[in-house]
Enzyme design. Structure first.
Site, PDB file in Angstrom:
ATOM      1  CE  LYS A 230      -1.811   3.632  -1.843  1.00  0.00           C
ATOM      2  NZ  LYS A 230      -2.196   2.969  -3.115  1.00  0.00           N
TER       3      LYS A 230
ATOM      4  CG  LEU B  60      -6.096   5.980   0.367  1.00  0.00           C
ATOM      5  CD1 LEU B  60      -5.162   7.178   0.488  1.00  0.00           C
ATOM      6  CD2 LEU B  60      -5.508   4.752   1.017  1.00  0.00           C
ATOM      7  CD  GLU B  61     -11.516   8.429  -1.415  1.00  0.00           C
ATOM      8  OE1 GLU B  61     -10.634   7.536  -1.451  1.00  0.00           O
ATOM      9  OE2 GLU B  61     -11.769   9.168  -2.381  1.00  0.00           O
TER      10      GLU B  61
ATOM     11  CD  GLU C 275      -1.998   1.481  -6.093  1.00  0.00           C
ATOM     12  OE1 GLU C 275      -1.734   2.513  -5.441  1.00  0.00           O
ATOM     13  OE2 GLU C 275      -3.031   1.336  -6.782  1.00  0.00           O
TER      14      GLU C 275
ATOM     15  CE1 TYR D 140      -2.658   4.464  24.998  1.00  0.00           C
ATOM     16  CE2 TYR D 140      -3.979   6.084  26.155  1.00  0.00           C
ATOM     17  CZ  TYR D 140      -2.874   5.267  26.098  1.00  0.00           C
ATOM     18  OH  TYR D 140      -1.979   5.249  27.139  1.00  0.00           O
TER      19      TYR D 140
END
Length: 119
Positions: A98, A71-72, A21, A53
């Protein structure tokens, strides 16, 4: 509170616990919203009176470019930077997905969502 949302930010990044990954990478989708009082900018029509933005998108892209196992972890880094760099923001929510994760099955995406409020 008022809301600014950035939806479906797409990036290619190298997050994950498996060695492949972090070598091969994967496609990700990020949805981000922030809450702030937008009364002044709604009246003034001046960029410096609002939450830009473009700045939010840059934070997302910068943090997604730094590999994390989870991901956290990357989502928390995004939120930390938002609160550090954009004082008008009172609350924020980020969803990191993902796409086509290596789960050995037909899964469109896996995602996590973190929400935080300013202390």
């Amino acid at each position: 509170m008022d809301t600014i949302s950035l939806n479906n930010i797409r990036v290619y990044a190298y997050h994950g616990c498996l060695p492949e990954e972090t070598k091969i990478g994967s496609d990700y989708r990020i949805d981000l919203s922030v809450e702030a009082n937008l009364d002044l900018s709604a009246e003034s029509d001046v960029l410096s009176d609002t939450v830009d933005y473009v700045h939010l998108n840059k934070i997302v892209k910068d943090e997604m470019s730094q590999p994390s196992k989870l991901l956290e972890h990357v989502a928390k880094r995004i939120l930390d930077r938002i609160f550090s760099e954009l004082s008008p923001v009172q609350a924020s929510k980020v969803k990191v997905a993902k796409l086509n994760p290596p789960l050995g099955g037909d899964v469109e995406d896996v995602s996590i969502t973190l929400s935080r409020k300013r202390d």
